[in-house]
Scaffold this active site. Structure first.
Site, short mmCIF file in Angstrom:
data_model
loop_
_atom_site.label_atom_id
_atom_site.label_comp_id
_atom_site.label_asym_id
_atom_site.label_seq_id
_atom_site.Cartn_x
_atom_site.Cartn_y
_atom_site.Cartn_z
N SER A 119 0.82 -1.21 0.00
CA SER A 119 0.00 0.00 0.00
C SER A 119 0.85 1.25 0.00
O SER A 119 0.33 2.35 -0.20
CB SER A 119 -0.85 0.05 1.27
OG SER A 119 -1.62 -1.10 1.40
N HIS A 140 -1.31 -2.81 -7.10
CA HIS A 140 -2.05 -2.50 -5.88
C HIS A 140 -3.54 -2.70 -6.13
O HIS A 140 -4.19 -1.87 -6.76
CB HIS A 140 -1.73 -1.05 -5.47
CG HIS A 140 -2.30 -0.65 -4.15
ND1 HIS A 140 -2.61 0.64 -3.84
CD2 HIS A 140 -2.63 -1.37 -3.06
CE1 HIS A 140 -3.10 0.70 -2.62
NE2 HIS A 140 -3.13 -0.52 -2.13
N GLU A 152 -4.14 -0.14 -9.17
CA GLU A 152 -3.16 0.95 -9.22
C GLU A 152 -1.79 0.32 -9.47
O GLU A 152 -1.28 -0.41 -8.62
CB GLU A 152 -3.18 1.68 -7.86
CG GLU A 152 -2.36 2.93 -7.80
CD GLU A 152 -2.49 3.64 -6.44
OE1 GLU A 152 -2.55 2.97 -5.39
OE2 GLU A 152 -2.53 4.88 -6.43
N ASN A 190 -3.65 6.03 -1.45
CA ASN A 190 -3.38 6.11 -0.01
C ASN A 190 -2.76 7.43 0.41
O ASN A 190 -2.91 7.86 1.56
CB ASN A 190 -2.51 4.93 0.45
CG ASN A 190 -3.36 3.68 0.60
OD1 ASN A 190 -4.51 3.76 1.00
ND2 ASN A 190 -2.80 2.54 0.25
P1 NAD Z 1 -3.29 -9.73 6.24
O1 NAD Z 1 -2.74 -9.46 7.60
O2 NAD Z 1 -4.75 -10.02 6.09
O3 NAD Z 1 -2.52 -10.97 5.56
C1 NAD Z 1 -1.12 -11.05 5.48
C2 NAD Z 1 -0.78 -12.53 5.30
O4 NAD Z 1 0.62 -12.65 4.99
C3 NAD Z 1 -1.01 -13.38 6.58
O5 NAD Z 1 -1.86 -14.46 6.25
C4 NAD Z 1 0.39 -13.87 6.95
O6 NAD Z 1 0.40 -15.18 7.49
C5 NAD Z 1 1.10 -13.83 5.60
N1 NAD Z 1 2.55 -13.77 5.68
C6 NAD Z 1 3.31 -13.00 6.51
N2 NAD Z 1 4.62 -13.21 6.25
C7 NAD Z 1 4.69 -14.11 5.23
C8 NAD Z 1 5.76 -14.71 4.50
N3 NAD Z 1 7.02 -14.41 4.80
N4 NAD Z 1 5.47 -15.59 3.52
C9 NAD Z 1 4.18 -15.91 3.23
N5 NAD Z 1 3.11 -15.36 3.89
C10 NAD Z 1 3.38 -14.47 4.87
O7 NAD Z 1 -2.86 -8.48 5.34
P2 NAD Z 1 -3.61 -7.85 4.06
O8 NAD Z 1 -4.61 -6.85 4.54
O9 NAD Z 1 -4.02 -8.93 3.14
O10 NAD Z 1 -2.41 -6.99 3.42
C11 NAD Z 1 -1.41 -7.61 2.62
C12 NAD Z 1 -0.73 -6.55 1.78
O11 NAD Z 1 -1.71 -5.90 0.95
C13 NAD Z 1 -0.04 -5.44 2.57
O12 NAD Z 1 1.11 -5.05 1.88
C14 NAD Z 1 -1.09 -4.32 2.56
O13 NAD Z 1 -0.52 -3.05 2.71
C15 NAD Z 1 -1.66 -4.49 1.17
N6 NAD Z 1 -3.04 -3.98 0.98
C16 NAD Z 1 -3.99 -4.14 1.95
C17 NAD Z 1 -5.29 -3.67 1.72
C18 NAD Z 1 -6.38 -3.86 2.75
O14 NAD Z 1 -7.45 -3.25 2.60
N7 NAD Z 1 -6.19 -4.69 3.77
C19 NAD Z 1 -5.61 -3.05 0.50
C20 NAD Z 1 -4.62 -2.93 -0.48
C21 NAD Z 1 -3.33 -3.39 -0.22
#
Ligand code: NAD
Length: 285
Positions: A119, A140, A152, A190
């Site tokens: 993000s 993104h 994005e 963001n």
């Molecule tokens: P989340 O906490 O729901 O999931 C993250 C997952 O990554 C977890 O299941 C964890 O076990 C796994 N993980 C951690 N380290 C790991 C590794 N080394 N190898 C494999 N798996 C691993 O997080 P999320 O909300 O899905 O966010 C993930 C990414 O997407 C982040 O970079 C976030 O900034 C981005 N993002 C999030 C949103 C949102 O609305 N939540 C929107 C756009 C982008």
């Protein structure tokens, strides 16, 4: 370049959603998470999303079966070694993402594009962890990925025109509307959204207004589908905190500084919907 096999790293909110998007379009998609419970939860999320598609008549039983057949789940990154494109969607921490990019660089062929769903983090840092900086790019997606139309793309100063063209074409094939941002913290969406959310939290923290009034104000006053506190619960408080920290470090603008309440809530494990409690409570159904 022809993209057929997709790898997704992280089966959380975003990884599971993105995997569902690719599987629906017929791509062979392998999802990898270090945590087997997170992997199982991610699979359940995809199944629920397909069940909703069946209930609303958007998918037939056969479609749902075919889509699930496109998906595989694993806990070792090695399983992604034959991917044409890998999208990393793990926790928003640069140190952990750097390790994953270095490992993906070792185990995939030269042609594989390595993308991040970050993000806010600098794409050039992730690119530098590999020997293929020209094939590292930001993709993104927005939450929920199967529903939200926007993709994005983020190009670092090292991303090649060919890589950008390939992921743009792919995004359009997925039915997304593509925008392109430069590699600056927060990109387009963001950069504008985070100060709004942080200010809403500060408003609530100061006792200026109730959580319901803040959310209702923005829903009815500005036609937003969710208020800012509902939105932060949906995104995840931990992810929002990491993004605030990255933006604050990059620009030094106090509007991006994480509100104290956000820090304390994350420390308490109140991460929003995914943990059952954030600014609102979400009892298990
Ligand atoms: P989340 O906490 O729901 O999931 C993250 C997952 O990554 C977890 O299941 C964890 O076990 C796994 N993980 C951690 N380290 C790991 C590794 N080394 N190898 C494999 N798996 C691993 O997080 P999320 O909300 O899905 O966010 C993930 C990414 O997407 C982040 O970079 C976030 O900034 C981005 N993002 C999030 C949103 C949102 O609305 N939540 C929107 C756009 C982008």
């Amino acid at each position: 370049m022809e993209i057929a096999r997709i790898g997704i790293v992280g089966a959380g909110i975003m990884g599971s959603g993105i995997a569902g998007v690719f599987a629906r379009q017929g791509f062979t998609t392998i999802v990898c998470d270090v945590d087997s419970k997170a992997l199982a939860d991610g699979k359940t999320q995809i199944e629920k999303s397909l069940a909703r598609g069946r209930q609303t008549g958007k998918l037939s039983e056969a479609d749902a079966k075919r889509i699930l057949g496109q998906l595989r789940f694993c806990t070792s990154l090695d399983e992604l070694s034959r991917s044409d494109l890998i999208i990393e969607a793990i926790v928003e921490r640069l140190d952990i993402k750097l390790d994953v990019f270095a490992r993906l660089d070792e185990l995939t062929p030269d042609h594989t594009i390595l993308a991040s769903n970050t993000s806010s983090l600098p794409l050039i840092e992730l690119a530098k962890a590999t020997h293929r900086p020209d094939r590292v790019v930001g993709m993104h997606f927005f939450n929920p990925a199967p529903v939200m139309k926007l993709l994005e793309l983020v190009r670092s100063i090292a991303t090649s025109d060919e890589t950008l063209a390939t992921v743009r074409q792919l995004g359009e094939k997925l039915g997304k509307t593509v925008i392109v941002a430069q590699d600056r913290a927060g990109f387009i969406v963001n950069l504008l959204l985070i100060p709004y959310i942080a200010n809403a939290i500060r408003l609530f923290e100061s006792g200026f207004a109730s959580r319901e009034d803040i959310d209702t104000g923005m829903k009815l006053g500005c036609s937003h589908p969710m208020g800012p506190l509902e939105l932060v619960d949906y995104v995840g408080l931990d992810t929002t905190l990491f993004v605030c920290e990255t933006l604050h470090a990059e620009y030094g603008n106090p509007e991006y500084a994480p509100p104290t309440l956000l820090r304390r809530m994350v420390a308490a494990g109140y991460l929003g919907r995914k943990s059952g409690r954030g600014f609102y409570e979400y009892p298990p159904r």
